[in-house]
Design an enzyme around this catalytic site. Structure first.
Site, PDB file in Angstrom:
ATOM      1  N   GLU A  61      43.693  38.608  35.645  1.00  0.00           N
ATOM      2  CA  GLU A  61      43.534  37.519  36.625  1.00  0.00           C
ATOM      3  C   GLU A  61      42.889  36.277  36.005  1.00  0.00           C
ATOM      4  OE1 GLU A  61      41.645  38.938  40.231  1.00  0.00           O
ATOM      5  OE2 GLU A  61      43.444  40.032  40.806  1.00  0.00           O
ATOM      6  N   GLU A 121      48.194  45.466  40.554  1.00  0.00           N
ATOM      7  CA  GLU A 121      47.157  45.669  41.578  1.00  0.00           C
ATOM      8  C   GLU A 121      47.777  45.376  42.928  1.00  0.00           C
ATOM      9  OE1 GLU A 121      43.234  43.925  41.206  1.00  0.00           O
ATOM     10  OE2 GLU A 121      43.335  44.096  39.018  1.00  0.00           O
TER      11      GLU A 121
HETATM   12  O1  AHR Z   1      40.663  45.747  42.383  1.00  0.00           O
HETATM   13  C1  AHR Z   1      39.533  44.981  42.645  1.00  0.00           C
HETATM   14  C2  AHR Z   1      39.579  43.625  41.954  1.00  0.00           C
HETATM   15  O2  AHR Z   1      40.595  42.857  42.528  1.00  0.00           O
HETATM   16  C3  AHR Z   1      39.932  43.626  40.489  1.00  0.00           C
HETATM   17  O3  AHR Z   1      38.823  43.827  39.679  1.00  0.00           O
HETATM   18  C4  AHR Z   1      40.475  42.256  40.275  1.00  0.00           C
HETATM   19  O4  AHR Z   1      41.406  42.211  39.236  1.00  0.00           O
HETATM   20  C5  AHR Z   1      41.035  41.867  41.624  1.00  0.00           C
HETATM   21  O5  AHR Z   1      40.570  40.630  42.034  1.00  0.00           O
END
Ligand code: AHR
Length: 503
Positions: A172, A291
């Site tokens: 990210e 994610e």
């Molecule tokens: O999954 C929780 C968080 O969400 C992770 O660390 C990050 O990559 C995202 O913002």
């Protein structure tokens, strides 16, 4: 109400990459400590890993687990997690305002992956560190021996390289919250140089660059265009993330978030094609959706720790969303979207796996159980392998915040040629109507029902707990009617179901 879907054996979307059913495990909250690792737990194995959790993870048949973060990775020194445990430093984790003991590092995680039958996808730190730390980590993990880093690995107890193929180049990096956040051009340049360096070590590595953290980022989708422009020839996947929330308690809007997910995938697929055309390239780049999940239930509870009010605790309960029945439907719709987009989404990772926005929950020293969302993920992972069928769906729909004419029936189907089955995953988004759903199958032998599972609940907010772990669970479906090449199912209001047909 009625809905229909038509499938033909030869009318396909793509061969699904099994890694569509991956997961994510971060050094965050109790994911690692008292999640997978708890040496004092009654079920702990000789590595200190909880066997009760290993069994629950094993059953999900997860092909790959992304590690060690997440936001955590952007200030992580991988070297802190190697060597004798007593000598490992405790560090401040700037991402989650906690302390990291480093009792678990790459060796412990790799052994755990063997125990659960999965492969590693490793992320390198391109936030506070860069190319040098990344190339050393790759050498430590993958080089057979005879060099400083590979011999150190041997000295630390692992003779053979792990041969990890899949590497994430940061996490990210578009997010201002990220340690070492960069502009798209800065990150693209660093990711490209890092990719070239690790490819000089091994051309066959599969590399993932950071795309957008979510589809509402102000930099989306320019970020993807710039990063791909910098990296296109040296990487294989672009990573996307998205979390689904329902703070407004509007189920119709919530369940339509998969429409937004679908548009997000479509836009990034288009951006990939744009850069490919611009570069006159023959090479394909795919999406790693590494994610995704529902995440909002724990937001209020987390404010104290994330605000720093509790100091720098070790493994506090953070992001412990307790999932309800409504989330089963959303997770079912998201998985259907990934199956329908499996031509461009090759890898995906449910975020996360244990305790932290996770399908599996544990009590420290106590029980482990399945959250409600465990089940749609379980069915998709076990039975959604093979070829995604391109269904022609006709369903009544509704207009809402995320789209017009959103189908009440959300469905995907996967043909597994190896065992001669078709698995169908269907969600009814309608709050009050049962929908008679007819599936016509062409090009197959007359179908026979092998297994039929249904999830319904009178209360959308029903949850599973340590005391009532089966409050929300699938039951056997009944009443599926086969007539020639067509199968008819009743989809109750707000329901999820999976039916496997021998074809
Ligand atoms: O999954 C929780 C968080 O969400 C992770 O660390 C990050 O990559 C995202 O913002």
């Amino acid at each position: 109400m009625r809905a229909t879907a038509t499938a033909h054996r030869d009318f396909t979307i793509a061969n699904i990459d099994n890694r569509l059913y991956g997961a994510f495990l971060e050094h965050l909250g109790r994911a690692v400590y008292s999640g997978i690792y708890e040496p004092d737990h009654p079920t702990a194995d000789t590595n200190g890993m909880r066997r009760d959790v290993i069994d629950l993870v094993r059953a999900l048949d997860i092909p790959v687990v992304r590690y060690p973060g997440g936001n955590f990775v952007s200030a992580y020194n991988w070297e802190d997690g190697i060597g004798p445990k007593a000598a490992r430093p405790t560090r401040l984790d700037l991402a989650w305002h906690t302390s990291e003991s480093n009792e678990v590092g790459i060796h412990e995680f790799a052994d755990w992956c063997d125990s659960v039958g999965t492969k590693m996808m490793l992320a390198v730190n391109l936030g506070s560190r860069g190319l040098d730390a990344a190339r050393n980590f790759v050498e430590y993990v993958n080089h057979p021996g005879g060099t400083y880093w590979s011999d150190l690995r041997k000295k630390n107890g692992r003779a053979d390289p792990w041969n990890v193929k899949l590497w994430a180049l940061g996490n990210e990096m578009d997010g201002p919250w990220q340690v070492g956040h960069k502009s798209a051009a800065e990150y693209g340049h660093l990711a490209n140089e890092t990719a070239k360096a690790v490819r000089a070590f091994d051309k066959s590595l599969e590399l993932v660059v950071c795309g957008s953290s979510h589809a509402d980022m102000v930099t989306y989708p320019d970020w993807e265009a710039t990063v791909l422009d910098e990296t296109y020839e040296n990487i294989d996947y672009i990573s996307l993330h998205m979390y689904f929330r329902n703070e407004e308690k509007n189920t119709a809007n919530f369940l339509a978030l998969s429409e937004k997910l679908d548009r997000y995938i479509g836009t990034v697929a288009g951006t990939i094609n744009y850069v490919k055309a611009k570069k006159r390239s023959k090479k394909d780049v795919y999406i790693s959706f590494d994610e995704w999940n529902v995440w909002y239930h724990s937001n209020n509870a987390d404010r104290k720790v994330l605000g720093g009010d509790d100091g720098w605790p070790l493994a506090p309960p953070l992001l412990e969303d307790i999932y309800n029945f409504e989330d089963v439907l959303m997770v079912g719709c998201a998985l259907n979207t990934f199956i329908r987009r499996s031509d461009v989404v090759k890898i995906a990772a449910i975020a996360q796996l244990v305790n932290v926005i996770a399908p599996i929950m544990t009590e420290k020293g106590g029980k482990a159980w399945k959250q409600t969302i465990y089940y749609p993920f379980y069915f998709a992972s076990r039975y959604g392998r093979g070829t995604a069928l391109n269904l022609a769906v006709k369903s009544p729909g509704y207009d809402c915040a995320h789209g017009d004419n959103v189908s009440y029936v959300d469905v995907s189907a996967v043909h597994n040629d190896a065992d001669g089955t078709v698995a169908v995953f269907a969600v009814n988004r309608h709050a009050s109507e049962t929908i008679a759903f007819d599936l016509s199958l062409f090009g197959f032998a007359t179908p026979r029902v092998l297994e039929h599972k249904v999830m319904t609940h009178p209360n959308l907010e029903a949850v599973n707990t340590a005391q009532r772990p089966d409050e929300v669970a699938p039951r056997d479906g009944s009443g599926a009617q086969v007539d020639g090449n067509s199968v008819t199912l009743a989809l109750p209001p707000h329901s999820y179901q999976m039916i496997r047909l021998k074809v």
